[in-house]
Structures are given as C-alpha cells and as structure tokens.
Design a protein around this motif. Structure first.
Motif, PDB file in Angstrom:
ATOM      1  N   TYR A 196      45.985  23.442  41.325  1.00 56.43           N
ATOM      2  CA  TYR A 196      46.004  22.135  40.430  1.00 56.43           C
ATOM      3  C   TYR A 196      45.488  22.619  38.772  1.00 56.43           C
ATOM      4  O   TYR A 196      44.888  23.640  38.896  1.00 56.43           O
ATOM      5  N   GLU A 197      45.992  21.705  37.715  1.00 54.79           N
ATOM      6  CA  GLU A 197      45.576  22.142  36.588  1.00 54.79           C
ATOM      7  C   GLU A 197      45.094  21.043  35.979  1.00 54.79           C
ATOM      8  O   GLU A 197      45.547  19.846  36.073  1.00 54.79           O
ATOM      9  N   LYS A 198      43.914  21.259  35.209  1.00 54.41           N
ATOM     10  CA  LYS A 198      43.551  20.138  34.352  1.00 54.41           C
ATOM     11  C   LYS A 198      42.755  20.802  33.159  1.00 54.41           C
ATOM     12  O   LYS A 198      42.015  21.761  33.098  1.00 54.41           O
ATOM     13  N   ASP A 199      43.226  20.385  31.982  1.00 49.75           N
ATOM     14  CA  ASP A 199      42.557  20.977  30.657  1.00 49.75           C
ATOM     15  C   ASP A 199      42.742  22.355  30.540  1.00 49.75           C
ATOM     16  O   ASP A 199      42.030  23.106  30.122  1.00 49.75           O
ATOM     17  N   GLY A 200      43.924  23.084  30.978  1.00 51.58           N
ATOM     18  CA  GLY A 200      44.059  24.405  30.908  1.00 51.58           C
ATOM     19  C   GLY A 200      43.217  25.202  32.171  1.00 51.58           C
ATOM     20  O   GLY A 200      43.626  26.464  32.198  1.00 51.58           O
ATOM     21  N   ALA A 206      42.681  26.679  42.785  1.00 56.44           N
ATOM     22  CA  ALA A 206      43.194  26.808  44.361  1.00 56.44           C
ATOM     23  C   ALA A 206      42.492  25.933  45.286  1.00 56.44           C
ATOM     24  O   ALA A 206      41.318  26.229  45.379  1.00 56.44           O
ATOM     25  N   LEU A 207      43.367  24.959  45.813  1.00 52.85           N
ATOM     26  CA  LEU A 207      42.544  24.406  46.835  1.00 52.85           C
ATOM     27  C   LEU A 207      43.367  24.502  48.200  1.00 52.85           C
ATOM     28  O   LEU A 207      44.408  24.227  48.329  1.00 52.85           O
ATOM     29  N   THR A 208      42.442  25.059  49.336  1.00 51.65           N
ATOM     30  CA  THR A 208      42.813  25.536  50.504  1.00 51.65           C
ATOM     31  C   THR A 208      42.173  24.675  51.419  1.00 51.65           C
ATOM     32  O   THR A 208      41.158  24.512  51.571  1.00 51.65           O
ATOM     33  N   THR A 209      42.996  24.138  52.512  1.00 49.69           N
ATOM     34  CA  THR A 209      42.372  23.132  53.513  1.00 49.69           C
ATOM     35  C   THR A 209      42.598  23.795  54.875  1.00 49.69           C
ATOM     36  O   THR A 209      43.740  24.394  55.105  1.00 49.69           O
ATOM     37  N   PHE A 210      41.813  23.634  55.686  1.00 46.16           N
ATOM     38  CA  PHE A 210      41.719  24.011  56.838  1.00 46.16           C
ATOM     39  C   PHE A 210      41.214  22.807  57.687  1.00 46.16           C
ATOM     40  O   PHE A 210      40.667  21.994  57.134  1.00 46.16           O
ATOM     41  N   LEU A 233      37.532  22.658  53.417  1.00 45.13           N
ATOM     42  CA  LEU A 233      38.433  22.814  52.219  1.00 45.13           C
ATOM     43  C   LEU A 233      37.642  23.683  51.125  1.00 45.13           C
ATOM     44  O   LEU A 233      36.115  23.896  50.877  1.00 45.13           O
ATOM     45  N   TYR A 234      38.316  24.783  50.786  1.00 50.00           N
ATOM     46  CA  TYR A 234      37.778  25.818  49.633  1.00 50.00           C
ATOM     47  C   TYR A 234      38.451  25.583  48.567  1.00 50.00           C
ATOM     48  O   TYR A 234      39.653  25.252  48.322  1.00 50.00           O
ATOM     49  N   ILE A 235      37.780  25.665  47.418  1.00 51.89           N
ATOM     50  CA  ILE A 235      38.188  25.529  46.162  1.00 51.89           C
ATOM     51  C   ILE A 235      37.558  26.687  45.179  1.00 51.89           C
ATOM     52  O   ILE A 235      36.523  27.149  45.449  1.00 51.89           O
ATOM     53  N   GLU A 236      38.740  27.461  44.701  1.00 50.11           N
ATOM     54  CA  GLU A 236      38.412  28.537  43.972  1.00 50.11           C
ATOM     55  C   GLU A 236      39.049  28.756  42.552  1.00 50.11           C
ATOM     56  O   GLU A 236      40.281  28.041  42.598  1.00 50.11           O
ATOM     57  N   ASN A 237      38.680  29.248  41.401  1.00 52.25           N
ATOM     58  CA  ASN A 237      39.274  29.594  40.326  1.00 52.25           C
ATOM     59  C   ASN A 237      40.567  30.162  40.687  1.00 52.25           C
ATOM     60  O   ASN A 237      40.486  31.233  41.426  1.00 52.25           O
ATOM     61  N   SER A 238      41.565  29.992  39.677  1.00 50.71           N
ATOM     62  CA  SER A 238      43.008  30.589  39.900  1.00 50.71           C
ATOM     63  C   SER A 238      43.431  30.702  38.545  1.00 50.71           C
ATOM     64  O   SER A 238      42.937  30.589  37.428  1.00 50.71           O
ATOM     65  N   SER A 239      44.685  31.237  38.316  1.00 47.61           N
ATOM     66  CA  SER A 239      45.513  30.866  37.065  1.00 47.61           C
ATOM     67  C   SER A 239      46.901  30.998  37.181  1.00 47.61           C
ATOM     68  O   SER A 239      47.555  31.230  38.520  1.00 47.61           O
ATOM     69  N   GLU A 270      49.355  32.737  36.267  1.00 47.10           N
ATOM     70  CA  GLU A 270      49.737  34.262  36.655  1.00 47.10           C
ATOM     71  C   GLU A 270      49.892  34.451  37.989  1.00 47.10           C
ATOM     72  O   GLU A 270      50.691  35.217  38.642  1.00 47.10           O
ATOM     73  N   GLU A 271      48.671  33.898  38.781  1.00 45.82           N
ATOM     74  CA  GLU A 271      48.470  34.199  40.343  1.00 45.82           C
ATOM     75  C   GLU A 271      49.408  33.771  41.004  1.00 45.82           C
ATOM     76  O   GLU A 271      49.884  34.071  42.152  1.00 45.82           O
ATOM     77  N   ILE A 272      50.043  32.524  40.676  1.00 47.82           N
ATOM     78  CA  ILE A 272      50.992  31.856  41.177  1.00 47.82           C
ATOM     79  C   ILE A 272      52.556  31.859  40.941  1.00 47.82           C
ATOM     80  O   ILE A 272      53.539  31.309  41.176  1.00 47.82           O
ATOM     81  N   GLY A 273      52.552  32.612  39.711  1.00 49.35           N
ATOM     82  CA  GLY A 273      53.940  33.016  39.309  1.00 49.35           C
ATOM     83  C   GLY A 273      54.560  31.915  38.253  1.00 49.35           C
ATOM     84  O   GLY A 273      55.758  31.766  38.190  1.00 49.35           O
TER      85      GLY A 273
END
Length: 80
Positions: free
Chosen positions: A52-56, A60-64, A68-74, A76-79
């Motif tokens: 997800y993106e908001k204000d730049g 990454a939100l991963t669910t099991f 629920l895990y939330i971590e910073n991403s970019s 570039e990491e997802i292409g």
C-alpha cells in the motif's frame, strides 16, 4: 491499529495478533475498509502480502491466520 488486537513493534516492523485476519482472505472486509478510509492505496498483491502507498510512503502488509505484519517497503522492492 486494530481495536481488538495485540501489537508488538520491533525495529519499525509491527506484528499484530488479531482473529479478524487470515492468510487466504487478507485483512478482511473491516480492516480493508479502514485501510482505504485512512487514505492507503493498494499498489500490488502477491500471495499473503499486499503493498500500500500513502503520501509517498510504501508499506507491505502480510496476513496469516490470526496475525498481521506491517513493514516499510518501497516501489523498487515490488518492481513498480
């Protein structure tokens, strides 16, 4: 932050335990709606992870099942 959850932060990453998420259904209807209402736009999804993106800022939100895990991403990491 989910209302009925237990959260632990470790080095900028959040682990949230809640019975309202699952690996197959993701954050579910309630949390999905709240994420969108907060202004987050889904960029991509692969398996149990959605970006997800908001204000730049990209997360990454991963669910099991029950977690629920939330971590910073970019982008570039997802292409993107």
């Amino acid at each position: 932050m989910p209302r009925f959850a237990t959260a632990v932060e470790k080095q900028g990453e959040w682990k949230i335990k809640t019975r309202l998420v699952s690996e197959t259904d993701g954050p579910g209807l309630l949390y999905g709606t709240r994420i969108r209402q907060a202004g987050w736009k889904e960029l991509d999804r692969e398996g149990a992870t959605a970006w997800y993106e908001k204000d730049g800022k990209v997360i990454a939100l991963t669910t099991f099942d029950g977690e629920l895990y939330i971590e910073n991403s970019s982008k570039e990491e997802i292409g993107i």
